[in-house]
Motif scaffolding. Structure first.
Motif, PDB file in Angstrom:
ATOM      1  N   PRO A 255       0.894  -1.263   0.003  1.00 15.85           N
ATOM      2  CA  PRO A 255      -0.069   0.036  -0.032  1.00 15.85           C
ATOM      3  C   PRO A 255       0.822   1.469   0.037  1.00 15.85           C
ATOM      4  O   PRO A 255       1.879   1.338   0.761  1.00 15.85           O
ATOM      5  N   ASP A 256       0.277   2.179  -0.754  1.00 14.48           N
ATOM      6  CA  ASP A 256       0.996   3.635  -1.075  1.00 14.48           C
ATOM      7  C   ASP A 256       0.368   4.420  -1.185  1.00 14.48           C
ATOM      8  O   ASP A 256      -0.879   4.285  -1.365  1.00 14.48           O
ATOM      9  N   SER A 257       0.647   5.771  -1.055  1.00 17.05           N
ATOM     10  CA  SER A 257      -0.176   7.067  -1.191  1.00 17.05           C
ATOM     11  C   SER A 257       0.608   7.726  -2.451  1.00 17.05           C
ATOM     12  O   SER A 257       1.654   7.668  -2.889  1.00 17.05           O
ATOM     13  N   PRO A 258      -0.152   8.519  -3.205  1.00 22.22           N
ATOM     14  CA  PRO A 258       0.262   9.167  -4.457  1.00 22.22           C
ATOM     15  C   PRO A 258       1.168  10.578  -4.130  1.00 22.22           C
ATOM     16  O   PRO A 258       1.703  11.120  -4.925  1.00 22.22           O
ATOM     17  N   ARG A 259       1.252  10.720  -2.456  1.00 25.00           N
ATOM     18  CA  ARG A 259       2.003  11.870  -2.172  1.00 25.00           C
ATOM     19  C   ARG A 259       3.531  11.526  -2.403  1.00 25.00           C
ATOM     20  O   ARG A 259       4.036  10.563  -2.124  1.00 25.00           O
ATOM     21  N   THR A 260       4.196  12.750  -2.938  1.00 29.30           N
ATOM     22  CA  THR A 260       5.322  12.445  -3.196  1.00 29.30           C
ATOM     23  C   THR A 260       6.383  13.392  -2.072  1.00 29.30           C
ATOM     24  O   THR A 260       5.807  14.446  -1.589  1.00 29.30           O
ATOM     25  N   LEU A 261       7.586  13.402  -1.736  1.00 25.77           N
ATOM     26  CA  LEU A 261       8.266  14.020  -0.883  1.00 25.77           C
ATOM     27  C   LEU A 261       8.545  15.487  -1.293  1.00 25.77           C
ATOM     28  O   LEU A 261       8.974  15.514  -2.772  1.00 25.77           O
ATOM     29  N   PRO A 262       8.627  16.578  -0.723  1.00 24.04           N
ATOM     30  CA  PRO A 262       9.310  17.718  -1.228  1.00 24.04           C
ATOM     31  C   PRO A 262      10.579  17.605  -1.571  1.00 24.04           C
ATOM     32  O   PRO A 262      11.420  16.763  -1.381  1.00 24.04           O
ATOM     33  N   GLU A 263      11.015  18.492  -2.796  1.00 23.80           N
ATOM     34  CA  GLU A 263      12.375  18.357  -3.421  1.00 23.80           C
ATOM     35  C   GLU A 263      13.403  18.579  -2.314  1.00 23.80           C
ATOM     36  O   GLU A 263      13.465  19.279  -1.311  1.00 23.80           O
ATOM     37  N   ASN A 264      14.536  17.587  -2.773  1.00 23.97           N
ATOM     38  CA  ASN A 264      15.640  17.310  -1.685  1.00 23.97           C
ATOM     39  C   ASN A 264      15.455  16.946  -0.336  1.00 23.97           C
ATOM     40  O   ASN A 264      16.368  17.168   0.742  1.00 23.97           O
ATOM     41  N   SER A 265      14.132  16.437  -0.154  1.00 26.16           N
ATOM     42  CA  SER A 265      13.780  15.951   1.437  1.00 26.16           C
ATOM     43  C   SER A 265      14.432  14.402   1.293  1.00 26.16           C
ATOM     44  O   SER A 265      14.445  13.840   0.420  1.00 26.16           O
ATOM     45  N   PHE A 266      14.461  14.017   2.472  1.00 26.62           N
ATOM     46  CA  PHE A 266      15.155  12.481   2.493  1.00 26.62           C
ATOM     47  C   PHE A 266      14.187  11.852   3.826  1.00 26.62           C
ATOM     48  O   PHE A 266      13.757  12.449   4.715  1.00 26.62           O
ATOM     49  N   GLU A 267      13.581  10.651   3.572  1.00 29.64           N
ATOM     50  CA  GLU A 267      12.651   9.889   4.629  1.00 29.64           C
ATOM     51  C   GLU A 267      13.286   8.615   4.778  1.00 29.64           C
ATOM     52  O   GLU A 267      13.553   7.811   4.013  1.00 29.64           O
ATOM     53  N   MET A 268      13.389   8.158   6.068  1.00 29.18           N
ATOM     54  CA  MET A 268      13.817   6.909   6.603  1.00 29.18           C
ATOM     55  C   MET A 268      12.967   6.244   7.441  1.00 29.18           C
ATOM     56  O   MET A 268      12.278   6.999   8.426  1.00 29.18           O
TER      57      MET A 268
ATOM     58  N   THR B 266       4.883  -2.933  13.168  1.00 32.22           N
ATOM     59  CA  THR B 266       5.162  -1.598  13.674  1.00 32.22           C
ATOM     60  C   THR B 266       6.263  -0.872  12.687  1.00 32.22           C
ATOM     61  O   THR B 266       6.828  -1.803  12.238  1.00 32.22           O
ATOM     62  N   ARG B 267       6.018   0.400  12.835  1.00 33.72           N
ATOM     63  CA  ARG B 267       6.810   0.986  11.953  1.00 33.72           C
ATOM     64  C   ARG B 267       7.193   2.431  12.345  1.00 33.72           C
ATOM     65  O   ARG B 267       6.369   3.347  12.761  1.00 33.72           O
ATOM     66  N   PHE B 268       8.550   2.809  12.322  1.00 35.29           N
ATOM     67  CA  PHE B 268       8.938   4.379  12.520  1.00 35.29           C
ATOM     68  C   PHE B 268       9.314   5.020  11.347  1.00 35.29           C
ATOM     69  O   PHE B 268      10.038   4.484  10.489  1.00 35.29           O
ATOM     70  N   VAL B 269       8.824   5.966  11.279  1.00 35.92           N
ATOM     71  CA  VAL B 269       9.204   6.991   9.943  1.00 35.92           C
ATOM     72  C   VAL B 269       9.680   8.313  10.290  1.00 35.92           C
ATOM     73  O   VAL B 269       9.120   9.206  11.318  1.00 35.92           O
ATOM     74  N   TYR B 270      11.068   8.674   9.790  1.00 37.21           N
ATOM     75  CA  TYR B 270      11.660   9.899  10.297  1.00 37.21           C
ATOM     76  C   TYR B 270      11.947  10.641   8.926  1.00 37.21           C
ATOM     77  O   TYR B 270      12.581  10.054   8.301  1.00 37.21           O
ATOM     78  N   ARG B 271      11.689  12.017   8.918  1.00 32.10           N
ATOM     79  CA  ARG B 271      11.870  12.851   7.720  1.00 32.10           C
ATOM     80  C   ARG B 271      12.840  13.857   7.893  1.00 32.10           C
ATOM     81  O   ARG B 271      12.949  14.328   8.968  1.00 32.10           O
ATOM     82  N   PHE B 272      13.906  13.985   7.082  1.00 33.35           N
ATOM     83  CA  PHE B 272      14.958  14.743   6.965  1.00 33.35           C
ATOM     84  C   PHE B 272      14.429  15.899   6.109  1.00 33.35           C
ATOM     85  O   PHE B 272      14.236  15.458   4.958  1.00 33.35           O
ATOM     86  N   GLU B 273      14.380  17.147   6.572  1.00 35.70           N
ATOM     87  CA  GLU B 273      14.100  18.180   5.321  1.00 35.70           C
ATOM     88  C   GLU B 273      15.513  18.701   5.066  1.00 35.70           C
ATOM     89  O   GLU B 273      16.511  18.802   5.698  1.00 35.70           O
TER      90      GLU B 273
END
Length: 362
Positions: free
Chosen positions: A67-80, A355-362
Motif C-alpha cells: 500500500p502506498d499514497s500518491p503523495r511525493t516528498l518535497p524536493e531534496n527531502s529525505f525519509e527513512m 510496527t513502523r517508525f518513519v523519520y523525515r529529514f528536510e
C-alpha cells in the motif's frame, strides 16, 4: 509420580506463555502511552496508508503489492523508516503432485529510504531481513481459537511450537529453508511520479476539484532485485516488475480514501513450480484523521495468486488481507504506525502484527 511431574511441567509452560503474553501487552500499552505523552503533531497530518504487505512464506519468492499514497516528498527531502513484523503461519496440504508444509512464526525487519528528487518525483528502496522460527504462540493460538469456537488451521496435527517449511513437487524439495538466523530478502527499488496533487484545496495544475474526483494521482514503478536466497525460499532468483496507479480521495475533511490498482510481471522462478507470469492487484483503504497527531485505518490488500494449477487451495487462491491500525505523530519529523493484519482467504499468515517508525529529514 511421573503423571504429577508432567502435569507440573504443563502448568509451568502455560504460566510462562501467559507471562510472555502479558509482557507483550504491557509493552504495547507503553508504546501507546509514549505516543500520547510526547506527540505534538504537525500540519498536513495525512500519514496513510499503512505500509504493510502480505508475509505469506510461499509468496516471498515474488514481488508483492505494498500500500502506498500518491503523495511525493518535497524536493531534496529525505525519509527513512524501520519496520518490524511478526506473523504466524500454518499450512499442511497435499495434492496429486505437490505438497506444502509451513509451520512457523516469522519476524521481518525492513529498512526503507525515500528521496524527493523534485516536487513531482520520489525514489525509494526497501531492504527486508527475515527470520523463520518455531515460535512460542501455538498454545495461546489453540486456546484463543477454542474460545472463539473456530478451527485451529490443523496445528493439532503437529508437535506444539515446532518449525517446518517445505514445498515439494513429485516428492522433490524446491528449497531448503532453516529455522533461525537473519537472512536478507529481495530488495525493491521504486519511482513515484506525481500526475496530480492538491495543495491547500487547489491542484498543482491550478484548477479546483470535487471530492468525488481524486485530489492526488501518481504513477509508481517497482523493480525487485534478486538478492534473497532462492535456496531458502526467500527469492525467485529473477527480476520482477510492478506498475501501479495511486490515487487519493478526500470525501470529507477528516476522511481519506486510497485506491491503488496495479499489475506485477513476474520472472520465471528457478524452482520447479507452476506459476503465473503476472499478478493483478487492487488496494483500497480509508484513513480517518482524528486530529493532526492521530490517524486510524481500515484497509484491504488484494492480489491474484502467483501460483496456478497446484491443486492446493492456499497456493492457487487469491490473497485478501484485512489491515487495521493507527499512526501517530510523535514529533514534527517522527511518525509511529501500528497494524494488525488478519487473513481472509488463507493465502496469508494467520495473523501479522506490524510496527513502523518513519523519520523525515528536510
Amino acid at each position: 509420580m511421573l503423571q504429577s511431574v508432567r502435569e507440573a511441567e504443563i502448568g509451568e509452560r502455560i504460566e510462562i506463555r501467559k507471562y510472555s503474553l502479558t509482557c507483550k501487552l504491557l509493552a504495547l500499552k507503553a508504546v501507546c502511552a509514549l505516543c500520547l505523552m510526547i506527540s505534538d503533531g504537525y500540519a498536513g497530518s495525512e500519514k496513510g496508508p499503512l505500509h504493510v504487505t502480505n508475509r505469506f512464506p510461499p509468496h516471498l519468492l515474488f514481488l508483492k503489492p505494498v500500500p502506498d499514497s500518491p503523495r511525493t516528498l518535497p524536493e531534496n527531502s529525505f525519509e527513512m523508516s524501520l519496520s518490524a513484523d511478526y506473523s504466524s503461519t500454518f499450512v499442511n496440504e497435499t495434492s496429486a503432485e505437490r505438497s506444502v508444509l509451513a509451520d512457523m512464526e516469522m519476524s521481518v525487519s525492513e529498512l526503507s529510504v525515500r528521496y524527493g528528487v523534485t516536487e513531482y518525483l520520489s525514489l525509494s528502496a526497501d531492504t527486508p531481513v527475515f527470520s523463520m522460527n518455531a515460535g512460542f504462540l501455538d498454545g495461546f493460538l489453540a486456546d484463543f481459537h477454542k474460545a472463539l469456537g473456530v478451527g485451529n488451521y490443523g496445528r493439532e496435527t503437529r508437535p506444539e511450537d515446532s518449525f517446518a517449511y517445505s514445498l515439494k513437487k513429485n516428492g522433490k524439495e524446491q528449497f531448503d529453508a532453516e529455522s533461525g538466523g537473519l537472512h536478507p530478502g529481495d530488495i525493491s527499488l521504486s519511482a513515484k511520479l506525481s500526475l496530480m496533487a492538491e495543495k491547500n484545496g487547489i491542484l498543482k495544475s491550478g484548477s479546483s476539484h470535487s471530492r468525488f474526483f481524486p485530489e492526488s494521482v501518481a504513477l509508481s514503478y517497482i523493480l525487485k532485485l534478486p538478492v534473497g536466497s532462492k535456496e531458502r525460499g526467500l527469492g525467485s532468483g529473477g527480476f520482477d516488475h510492478g506498475l501501479f496507479l495511486l490515487s487519493q480521495f478526500r470525501l470529507f475533511p477528516s476522511l481519506l480514501i486510497y485506491l491503488n490498482p496495479g499489475i506485477l510481471l513476474l520472472s520465471d522462478p528457478e524452482a520447479d513450480l507452476s506459476f503465473s507470469n503476472k499478478i493483478f492487484a487492487f488496494f483500497w483503504g480509508g484513513e480517518y484523521l482524528l486530529n493532526e497527531t492521530w490517524s486510524f485505518f481500515a484497509q484491504w490488500n488484494y492480489y491474484t495468486s502467483p501460483f496456478e494449477n497446484t491443486g492446493i487451495r492456499q497456493l492457487d487462491g487469491d490473497s485478501l488481507e484485512l489491515q487495521s491500525g493507527f499512526a501517530c505523530a510523535l514529533t514534527r519529523s517522527l511518525n509511529f504506525e501500528f497494524a494488525f493484519c488478519e487473513d481472509l482467504t488463507r493465502s496469508e499468515p494467520d495473523f501479522n502484527v506490524h510496527t513502523r517508525f518513519v523519520y523525515r529529514f528536510e
